[in-house]
Design an enzyme around this catalytic site. Structure first.
Site, PDB file in Angstrom:
ATOM      1  CB  SER A  40      -0.974  -0.002   1.178  1.00 61.08           C
ATOM      2  OG  SER A  40      -0.280  -0.162   2.387  1.00 61.08           O
ATOM      3  CG  HIS A  92      -1.177   3.775   3.856  1.00 61.00           C
ATOM      4  ND1 HIS A  92      -2.276   3.518   4.637  1.00 61.00           N
ATOM      5  CD2 HIS A  92      -0.743   2.573   3.397  1.00 61.00           C
ATOM      6  CE1 HIS A  92      -2.509   2.212   4.647  1.00 61.00           C
ATOM      7  NE2 HIS A  92      -1.594   1.629   3.904  1.00 61.00           N
TER       8      HIS A  92
END
Length: 184
Positions: A40, A92
């Site tokens: 991610s 992230h």
């Protein structure tokens, strides 16, 4: 596949790789008691790259507002969903910031008219391949990338905890509510 598209694929692969690495460094600085795995951080690097590409190549877009609003909504929703507990939002954020900065470095497009400049009259020719603000973005992004990655690695190898330098950063990874609490 032509030589240009093979080069572009390599640039995109390095872009993703570096975004994932920088996301992992930021995650390691703030979440030291657990292991985080996943792609991610690299995917958020793509979102950051899309935003910087939109900003640096602003003149080639016909519907600028729609493109910016759509991308901003996608980014905000993805970051907001990630505030749930047990989600590594630092990877992230690190991937997004790295992708954003790398986009200014790797995704420059020549200004409109550069490619076909030979066929234009001399008075209408584009004299510079890129606009001045594109060069400015490139230099600032390179400096921030080098300094940020170096500082992050130095802090990581010294064993420093990111929370010691940022008292409110734990809210970036989890926001406590009446339904759950966040363990620091």
């Amino acid at each position: 596949m032509g030589q240009g598209s093979a080069w572009q694929s390599n640039v995109e692969a390095y872009h993703l790789h570096l975004a994932a690495r920088c996301g992992s460094v930021l995650s390691s600085l703030f979440i030291q008691r657990s292991i985080s795995v996943g792609a991610s951080g690299a995917l958020f690097g793509l979102l950051g790259a899309m935003l910087s590409e939109l900003l640096t190549n602003w003149t080639i877009y016909t519907n600028k507002a729609a493109a910016l609003i759509t991308l901003t909504v996608i980014i905000v929703i993805n970051l907001a969903v990630r505030i749930l507990p047990h989600v590594d939002n630092f990877a992230h954020i690190g991937g997004f910031l790295t992708g954003f900065l790398l986009g200014f470095v790797l995704l420059l497009r020549p200004q409109f008219g550069w490619v076909g400049r030979k066929h234009l009259p001399a008075s209408a020719r584009v004299t510079s391949k890129h606009k001045a603000y594109q060069y400015l973005f490139l230099v600032i992004a390179m400096v921030l990338l080098i300094v940020g990655f170096t500082v992050g690695l130095v802090m990581l190898f010294r064993g420093e905890n990111g929370h010691d330098h940022c008292s409110w950063c734990h809210y970036l990874s989890c926001v406590p509510t009446s339904k759950w609490h966040c363990g620091n």
